[in-house]
Write an enzyme that holds these catalytic residues in place. Structure first.
Site, mmCIF file in Angstrom:
data_model
loop_
_atom_site.group_PDB
_atom_site.id
_atom_site.type_symbol
_atom_site.label_atom_id
_atom_site.label_comp_id
_atom_site.label_asym_id
_atom_site.label_seq_id
_atom_site.Cartn_x
_atom_site.Cartn_y
_atom_site.Cartn_z
ATOM 1 N N ARG A 100 0.973 -1.140 0.213
ATOM 2 C CA ARG A 100 -0.034 0.168 -0.073
ATOM 3 C C ARG A 100 0.745 1.364 -0.001
ATOM 4 O O ARG A 100 0.708 2.312 -0.554
ATOM 5 C CB ARG A 100 -0.947 0.067 1.380
ATOM 6 N N CYS A 109 -1.107 6.081 9.171
ATOM 7 C CA CYS A 109 -1.534 4.701 8.360
ATOM 8 C C CYS A 109 -2.557 4.886 7.585
ATOM 9 O O CYS A 109 -2.694 5.939 6.945
ATOM 10 C CB CYS A 109 -1.824 3.670 9.561
#
Length: 276
Positions: free
Chosen positions: A178, A233
Site C-alpha cells: 500500500r 497509517c
C-alpha cells in the site's frame, strides 16, 4: 517495556480497585464482533470501548475513516467506566495490538500517565487459563479532568507543511504494497504522502506479542532519538502501535496524524508518491 503488561502481572492485580481493564476487541470486517465477544466473555472487571462508537467520531468529508471522537463524548465514556487519573488502566484487544494501542494513545493524549497494553491480548490471557466472565461490571462515575497533550497530535496543516519542507520524518505504518501504491483496497487513491518512509506496524510484533525494547530500537535504528516524527497509517489506528514502539525506544518527539492517509487523499489537490 514501559507501556506493556503481561497476563501474569494483570491476573495478580485483578482485585486491585485502582486497576481498570478495558476491552477494545474489534473487527474492521465485522464492526459488531467486539461487543458480541465482550458480552460472551471477557477479563473480569473489564469495560468495553468500541473503535467505532467510543474511539472514533462520525465520518465526514475530511478527517479520515476513523476521526477522533468529540472530547466530551470520550470523557463521558471514561467517567462512566470509573476512570480518573488515579487509576492504572490496562487495555487489550485480541492480541493484534492496534485497537488497544488506539485506546492507549487516546488516554495518553488526554493526559493520563498510567495506561498500558496487555501483551498478547485476550488470546494470551485465554491461553493461560486465566479467569473469564460474562458479568458486565458497574462502576461509580468518576471525574476525569483532561490535560490534553498537544505534542502527541499532528494536524493536517502540519503534515502538509512537513511533507513539503522535510522538517519532520513522516512514517507510513501500512503494508509495503500500500505504501508503494501497488494495492489500495480502501482509500480513494493509491500511494503515500510525499517524503514518507515505511515502517510496517506489524513488524513490531512476533508470535502474537510485542517485541522487546531492544528489538523495537533495532527497528528504528536508522532514526535519531531527537528527530521530529509524525506517524500515520490508513485511518489512525494501526499507526498507534508504531507510536508506542517509538516512545518505548526513547524517541522524544512523536506525533500521530489521526486522519492519516484517508484524510490526506480526501483533499483532491494533495499529491501522492508511488513506487520505491
Amino acid at each position: 517495556m514501559k507501556y506493556i503488561k503481561s497476563s501474569t502481572w494483570l491476573v495478580n492485580e485483578l482485585s486491585n480497585h485502582r486497576v481498570r481493564v478495558v476491552d477494545c476487541r474489534f473487527s474492521l470486517e465485522d464492526p459488531s464482533y467486539g461487543e458480541k465477544a465482550y458480552k460472551e466473555n471477557h477479563i473480569p472487571g473489564a469495560v468495553y470501548f468500541s473503535l467505532d462508537k467510543d474511539l472514533s467520531g462520525p465520518v465526514r468529508e475530511h478527517g479520515g475513516r476513523h476521526p477522533l471522537p468529540s472530547f466530551e463524548d470520550f470523557i463521558i465514556k471514561l467517567e462512566s467506566a470509573g476512570i480518573d487519573h488515579s487509576m492504572k488502566v490496562v487495555a487489550y484487544d485480541d492480541g493484534e495490538g492496534s485497537f488497544a494501542s488506539r485506546f492507549w494513545w487516546m488516554l495518553k493524549y488526554f493526559g493520563h500517565n498510567e495506561v498500558y497494553i496487555l501483551d498478547g491480548g485476550f488470546k494470551a490471557w485465554e491461553a493461560s487459563d486465566y479467569p473469564l466472565t460474562n458479568e458486565i461490571p458497574m462502576y461509580k462515575s468518576a471525574n476525569f479532568v483532561p490535560a490534553i497533550n498537544e505534542d502527541m497530535l499532528a494536524t493536517f496543516e502540519e503534515v502538509k507543511a512537513r511533507s513539503q519542507d522535510g522538517r519532520a520524518i513522516l512514517i507510513d505504518s501500512r503494508a509495503k504494497v500500500r505504501y508503494l501504491g501497488h494495492i489500495e483496497p480502501i482509500d480513494a487513491k493509491p500511494g503515500r504522502i510525499p517524503r514518507a518512509i515505511n515502517y510496517e506496524w506489524t513488524s513490531g510484533f512476533e508470535n502474537g506479542k510485542w517485541k522487546n525494547k531492544e528489538a523495537q530500537k533495532d527497528r528504528f535504528s536508522n532514526l535519531r532519538s531527537n528527530d521530529q516524527i509524525i506517524v500515520y497509517c490508513g485511518s489512525g489506528v494501526t499507526a498507534t502501535p508504531n507510536v508506542l514502539a517509538l516512545m518505548e525506544s526513547g524517541f522524544e518527539h512523536v506525533k500521530l496524524y489521526a486522519g492519516s492517509y484517508s484524510d490526506w487523499v480526501s483533499y483532491p489537490d494533495n499529491p501522492v508518491e508511488t513506487g520505491e
